[in-house]
Design a protein around this motif. Structure first.
Motif, PDB file in Angstrom:
ATOM      1  N   ASN A   1      10.707  57.496 -70.942  1.00  0.00           N
ATOM      2  CA  ASN A   1      11.351  57.990 -72.169  1.00  0.00           C
ATOM      3  C   ASN A   1      11.252  56.980 -73.297  1.00  0.00           C
ATOM      4  O   ASN A   1      11.053  57.355 -74.457  1.00  0.00           O
ATOM      5  CB  ASN A   1      12.807  58.374 -71.887  1.00  0.00           C
ATOM      6  CG  ASN A   1      12.902  59.748 -71.245  1.00  0.00           C
ATOM      7  OD1 ASN A   1      12.646  60.758 -71.897  1.00  0.00           O
ATOM      8  ND2 ASN A   1      13.210  59.785 -69.972  1.00  0.00           N
TER       9      ASN A   1
ATOM     10  N   ASN B   1       9.667  57.015 -77.230  1.00  0.00           N
ATOM     11  CA  ASN B   1      10.645  56.827 -78.309  1.00  0.00           C
ATOM     12  C   ASN B   1      10.644  55.400 -78.850  1.00  0.00           C
ATOM     13  O   ASN B   1      11.576  54.626 -78.587  1.00  0.00           O
ATOM     14  CB  ASN B   1      12.047  57.177 -77.793  1.00  0.00           C
ATOM     15  CG  ASN B   1      12.238  58.662 -77.563  1.00  0.00           C
ATOM     16  OD1 ASN B   1      12.551  59.408 -78.481  1.00  0.00           O
ATOM     17  ND2 ASN B   1      12.017  59.093 -76.340  1.00  0.00           N
TER      18      ASN B   1
ATOM     19  N   GLY C   1      21.947  69.630 -77.494  1.00  0.00           N
ATOM     20  CA  GLY C   1      20.577  69.230 -77.155  1.00  0.00           C
ATOM     21  C   GLY C   1      20.571  68.679 -75.740  1.00  0.00           C
ATOM     22  O   GLY C   1      20.047  67.602 -75.473  1.00  0.00           O
TER      23      GLY C   1
ATOM     24  N   GLU D   1      19.115  69.036 -72.945  1.00  0.00           N
ATOM     25  CA  GLU D   1      17.950  68.608 -72.168  1.00  0.00           C
ATOM     26  C   GLU D   1      17.210  67.442 -72.829  1.00  0.00           C
ATOM     27  O   GLU D   1      16.235  66.929 -72.306  1.00  0.00           O
ATOM     28  CB  GLU D   1      16.965  69.769 -71.952  1.00  0.00           C
ATOM     29  CG  GLU D   1      17.504  70.912 -71.086  1.00  0.00           C
ATOM     30  CD  GLU D   1      17.631  70.554 -69.602  1.00  0.00           C
ATOM     31  OE1 GLU D   1      17.117  69.489 -69.175  1.00  0.00           O
ATOM     32  OE2 GLU D   1      18.265  71.344 -68.859  1.00  0.00           O
ATOM     33  N   ASP D   2      17.646  67.073 -74.045  1.00  0.00           N
ATOM     34  CA  ASP D   2      16.938  65.998 -74.762  1.00  0.00           C
ATOM     35  C   ASP D   2      17.506  64.638 -74.407  1.00  0.00           C
ATOM     36  O   ASP D   2      18.713  64.500 -74.197  1.00  0.00           O
ATOM     37  CB  ASP D   2      17.050  66.212 -76.275  1.00  0.00           C
ATOM     38  CG  ASP D   2      16.462  67.549 -76.688  1.00  0.00           C
ATOM     39  OD1 ASP D   2      15.556  68.034 -75.969  1.00  0.00           O
ATOM     40  OD2 ASP D   2      16.931  68.130 -77.685  1.00  0.00           O
ATOM     41  N   TRP D   3      16.620  63.649 -74.398  1.00  0.00           N
ATOM     42  CA  TRP D   3      17.009  62.268 -74.079  1.00  0.00           C
ATOM     43  C   TRP D   3      17.418  61.580 -75.373  1.00  0.00           C
ATOM     44  O   TRP D   3      16.574  61.222 -76.189  1.00  0.00           O
ATOM     45  CB  TRP D   3      15.811  61.571 -73.426  1.00  0.00           C
ATOM     46  CG  TRP D   3      16.073  60.210 -72.877  1.00  0.00           C
ATOM     47  CD1 TRP D   3      16.663  59.910 -71.680  1.00  0.00           C
ATOM     48  CD2 TRP D   3      15.693  58.951 -73.453  1.00  0.00           C
ATOM     49  NE1 TRP D   3      16.686  58.555 -71.492  1.00  0.00           N
ATOM     50  CE2 TRP D   3      16.109  57.938 -72.559  1.00  0.00           C
ATOM     51  CE3 TRP D   3      15.063  58.570 -74.643  1.00  0.00           C
ATOM     52  CZ2 TRP D   3      15.905  56.583 -72.811  1.00  0.00           C
ATOM     53  CZ3 TRP D   3      14.860  57.222 -74.894  1.00  0.00           C
ATOM     54  CH2 TRP D   3      15.269  56.240 -73.980  1.00  0.00           C
TER      55      TRP D   3
END
Ligand code: HEM
Length: 477
Positions: free
Chosen positions: A275, A279, A373, A375-377
């Motif tokens: 991840n 990012n 959100g 499912e978002d990291w």
């Protein structure tokens, strides 16, 4: 599957015995969400002749983790799976009251004094690994494989001690691997099958017993020499009745701890790095915090060692681990066996004896109802923990023997109640220190062809689907 109206609803199936196994096995999370929508937070499905009652959302988590031990036990659900791996006399192979005492003994090896000694070892092991294996200025590696090796080196060194760590290259790693191969869904579902892996694991255990016995005997000869590791803590520990752990049980407990933390921490560290690779903004912020806290630039190999307090206080790294565990909890099916019929509080349901109950805290942890959100990291969502729905903070107490430790939280990657994970703090210190070291030395990016891997649900611990290709690039001063 006979159905009694007081039981939770049953998922229909067409093939007797096998039941919903295939649909569940392919994607357990999709399966649970689908039937949660249809039936609510409690429902039963058939899986190879076993009746599994799924209990989800906050009420389901709380029910499974805090249900009375006289009606529902973990040992009846897990022992056939864990005994060939851990060996006899520890964890689920003893009455629950004894496990609670064993967890107290383990706590002695997870003190702040111990963590202070573990951090430099973690850093040294990671540096040694990358210096040996990531030798080019940039390259592609199987990240899960690399991280798994770093986890086994760091955990063996600090838990089992330097003597056994130094034997990792002399076949001890293969012995672990043999034990580990018994830790699969097949061994859970077909406990009655005489699988060849059981025979191999018995042999591996005998060999490990011999190695542990010789290291313990050597340490006993030099009584004044103090080692700061789990082995010393367990050798010195006593049950309430004054009895020590036998040498064999010291060894089995160490194997259990090593195994409990291996795939869980390796998966978490790997997902965190994948991840981060996606990012770069989060990487920059994290490095900035690391450098401000340490008061110097952190580039390359000779970075200063952080203290325990620094590692503990690096909140960006904390958020990264917490957020990774929220969406990629490595344990998605936590089970118990019902030994006496048990009522689910605030419902009309009664679960009959013989059923299994299953918690899956990742369901609430990735529910839009609790996290926008979902499912978002987004690590920064933990910046203001108080604003988040009751965060995991409520349950940082270990739950030794406690039957009421709160499990009323949507995010419980370490479980709750009497069986709550004992290794949470160790895992946080270990993972954060590994990330600190790797982020100082390398930039990461996803392999353009492979991208972000899917989850692989074929093992007991959910891992990224391999090969987990990732690119690294050495940072220069
Ligand atoms: C139990 C997760 C690391 C030792 C558990 C449970 C969970 C969990 C969910 C509860 C199982 C249940 O209720 O059925 C994790 C995760 C980890 C991690 C996500 C890493 C990110 C570790 C480490 C150790 C450890 C590093 C050892 C040093 C244990 C033990 C238990 C346990 C001994 C059994 C406790 C009991 O049944 O009373 N873990 N764990 N874990 N964990 Fe961990």
């Amino acid at each position: 599957l006979s159905y009694n109206p007081s039981e939770p609803p049953v998922v229909p199936y067409y093939v007797p015995f096998i039941g919903s196994m295939i649909e569940f096995g392919i994607h357990p999370i999709k399966f649970i969400r689908k039937y949660q929508k249809r039936y609510g937070n409690f429902f039963t499905f058939l899986m190879f002749g076993r009746r599994m009652t799924v209990c989800v959302d906050i009420d389901g988590n709380d029910f499974v983790f805090n249900v009375k031990h006289s009606s529902v036990t973990a040992e009846d659900a897990y022992n056939s799976l864990t005994k060939p791996v851990f060996g006899e006399g520890v964890v689920y192979d003893v009455p629950n009251s004894m496990l609670m005492e064993q967890k107290r003994m383990v706590k002695a090896g997870l003190s702040i004094e111990n963590f202070r000694a573990y951090i430099p070892i973690f850093i040294k092991e990671v540096n040694q690994y990358v210096d040996k294996h990531w030798t080019d200025d940039e390259g592609t590696v199987d990240l899960l494989q690399s991280i798994s090796e770093m986890i086994i080196m760091t955990a063996s060194h600090t838990l089992l001690g330097p003597e056994i760590r130094s034997k990792l290259y002399e076949g001890v790693a293969d012995l672990y691997h043999t034990l580990d191969s018994c830790f699969t869904p097949i061994h859970f579902l077909f406990e009655w099958l005489p699988l060849p892996s059981y025979y191999a694991s018995e042999k591996a255990h005998a060999e490990l017993d011999r190695i542990f016995a010789s290291v313990i005997a050597e340490r006993r000869k030099h009584i004044g020499e103090k080692h700061i590791d789990m082995l010393d803590a367990l050798m010195a520990s006593r049950y309430k009745n004054g009895e020590p752990l036998s040498d064999k049980h010291v060894g089995n407990m160490l194997i259990a701890l090593l195994m409990a933390g291996q795939h869980t921490s390796a998966a978490t560290t790997t997902w965190a790095l994948l991840n981060l690779a996606e990012n770069p903004d989060v990487v920059s912020e994290t490095r900035e915090e690391m450098e401000t806290t340490m008061g110097c630039a952190l580039v390359g190999k000779d970075i200063p060692e952080p203290s325990y307090e620094t590692i503990k206080d690096l909140s960006s790294l904390d958020n990264i681990v917490r957020e990774t565990l929220r969406i990629r909890s490595p344990l998605v099916q936590l089970m118990r066996k019902v030994i006496k019929p048990v009522a689910i509080p605030n419902t009309d349901y009664v679960i009959p004896a013989g059923n299994y109950i299953m918690a899956s805290p990742i369901i609430s942890a990735t529910d839009e109802k609790y996290y926008k959100g979902a499912e978002d990291w987004i690590p920064s969502r933990w910046n203001n923990v108080e604003d988040e729905a009751t965060a995991d903070k409520a349950t940082t107490d270990y739950g030794f023997g406690a039957t009421t430790t709160s499990a009323r939280s949507p995010t419980l990657p370490f479980g709750g109640g009497r069986h709550r994970c004992i290794g949470e703090q160790f895992a946080y210190v270990q993972i954060k220190t590994i990330l600190y070291t790797l982020l100082s030395r390398f930039d990461f990016s996803l392999d353009p062809k492979r991208g972000m891997p899917e989850r692989n649900y074929q093992s007991m611990v959910v891992l990224p689907e391999g090969p987990v290709l990732c690119r690294y690039k050495r940072r220069k001063d």
